[in-house]
Design a protein around this motif. Sequence first.
Motif, PDB file in Angstrom:
ATOM      1  N   TYR A   1      37.459 -28.674  36.250  1.00  0.00           N
ATOM      2  CA  TYR A   1      37.890 -29.965  35.720  1.00  0.00           C
ATOM      3  C   TYR A   1      36.708 -30.662  35.053  1.00  0.00           C
ATOM      4  O   TYR A   1      35.568 -30.457  35.450  1.00  0.00           O
ATOM      5  CB  TYR A   1      38.394 -30.873  36.851  1.00  0.00           C
ATOM      6  N   THR A   2      36.979 -31.544  34.103  1.00  0.00           N
ATOM      7  CA  THR A   2      35.915 -32.349  33.515  1.00  0.00           C
ATOM      8  C   THR A   2      35.509 -33.450  34.498  1.00  0.00           C
ATOM      9  O   THR A   2      36.238 -33.742  35.452  1.00  0.00           O
ATOM     10  CB  THR A   2      36.363 -33.015  32.190  1.00  0.00           C
ATOM     11  N   GLU A   3      34.367 -34.065  34.259  1.00  0.00           N
ATOM     12  CA  GLU A   3      33.891 -35.148  35.125  1.00  0.00           C
ATOM     13  C   GLU A   3      34.883 -36.311  35.193  1.00  0.00           C
ATOM     14  O   GLU A   3      34.986 -36.982  36.205  1.00  0.00           O
ATOM     15  CB  GLU A   3      32.536 -35.676  34.641  1.00  0.00           C
ATOM     16  N   SER A   4      35.605 -36.541  34.122  1.00  0.00           N
ATOM     17  CA  SER A   4      36.528 -37.687  34.076  1.00  0.00           C
ATOM     18  C   SER A   4      37.995 -37.275  34.236  1.00  0.00           C
ATOM     19  O   SER A   4      38.896 -38.050  33.924  1.00  0.00           O
ATOM     20  CB  SER A   4      36.347 -38.445  32.761  1.00  0.00           C
TER      21      SER A   4
ATOM     22  N   LYS B   1      41.707 -36.292  35.708  1.00  0.00           N
ATOM     23  CA  LYS B   1      42.644 -36.919  36.629  1.00  0.00           C
ATOM     24  C   LYS B   1      43.590 -35.830  37.123  1.00  0.00           C
ATOM     25  O   LYS B   1      44.163 -35.087  36.346  1.00  0.00           O
ATOM     26  CB  LYS B   1      43.425 -38.026  35.932  1.00  0.00           C
TER      27      LYS B   1
ATOM     28  N   SER C   1      41.010 -39.304  40.663  1.00  0.00           N
ATOM     29  CA  SER C   1      40.211 -39.477  39.454  1.00  0.00           C
ATOM     30  C   SER C   1      38.769 -39.042  39.655  1.00  0.00           C
ATOM     31  O   SER C   1      38.117 -39.458  40.620  1.00  0.00           O
ATOM     32  CB  SER C   1      40.205 -40.949  39.026  1.00  0.00           C
ATOM     33  N   GLY C   2      38.290 -38.205  38.743  1.00  0.00           N
ATOM     34  CA  GLY C   2      36.898 -37.774  38.744  1.00  0.00           C
ATOM     35  C   GLY C   2      36.674 -36.499  39.540  1.00  0.00           C
ATOM     36  O   GLY C   2      37.394 -36.199  40.489  1.00  0.00           O
ATOM     37  N   ARG C   3      35.671 -35.741  39.112  1.00  0.00           N
ATOM     38  CA  ARG C   3      35.418 -34.440  39.731  1.00  0.00           C
ATOM     39  C   ARG C   3      35.067 -34.552  41.209  1.00  0.00           C
ATOM     40  O   ARG C   3      35.501 -33.722  42.011  1.00  0.00           O
ATOM     41  CB  ARG C   3      34.327 -33.692  38.981  1.00  0.00           C
ATOM     42  N   ASN C   4      34.311 -35.555  41.602  1.00  0.00           N
ATOM     43  CA  ASN C   4      33.963 -35.687  43.020  1.00  0.00           C
ATOM     44  C   ASN C   4      35.201 -35.899  43.879  1.00  0.00           C
ATOM     45  O   ASN C   4      35.353 -35.271  44.931  1.00  0.00           O
ATOM     46  CB  ASN C   4      32.963 -36.822  43.238  1.00  0.00           C
ATOM     47  N   ALA C   5      36.080 -36.767  43.447  1.00  0.00           N
ATOM     48  CA  ALA C   5      37.319 -37.017  44.195  1.00  0.00           C
ATOM     49  C   ALA C   5      38.222 -35.790  44.173  1.00  0.00           C
ATOM     50  O   ALA C   5      38.890 -35.483  45.167  1.00  0.00           O
ATOM     51  CB  ALA C   5      38.042 -38.230  43.629  1.00  0.00           C
TER      52      ALA C   5
ATOM     53  N   THR D   1      37.158 -32.710  44.044  1.00  0.00           N
ATOM     54  CA  THR D   1      36.559 -31.779  45.004  1.00  0.00           C
ATOM     55  C   THR D   1      37.023 -32.116  46.416  1.00  0.00           C
ATOM     56  O   THR D   1      37.425 -31.230  47.183  1.00  0.00           O
ATOM     57  CB  THR D   1      35.016 -31.833  44.939  1.00  0.00           C
TER      58      THR D   1
END
Length: 59
Positions: A28-31, A33, A43-47, A49
Motif C-alpha cells: 500500500y502507499t503511505e497515504s 485507505k 488510513s495510512g500504512r502504519n494503521a 499494518t
Amino acid sequence: MRASIEASNKKFEQAVSHGDAAGIASTYTESAKLLPANDHVVSGRNAITQYWQAATTRG
C-alpha cells in the motif's frame, strides 16, 4: 504497467500466505485507505499494518 501490478499482487499474496502484516502493508502507499467490510476506514500504512497484524493473528 500490467507487470508492475502483477508483481505487487504476487508480493501481497506471498505476504498473506506467511502472515506477514508488514509485508502486506508494504504493498500500500503511505497515504492509502483500506475499506474493510462492515468496519471503519483504515488510513495510512502504519494503521494498515496494525489492521493486518490483527487480522493475521485472529486465525
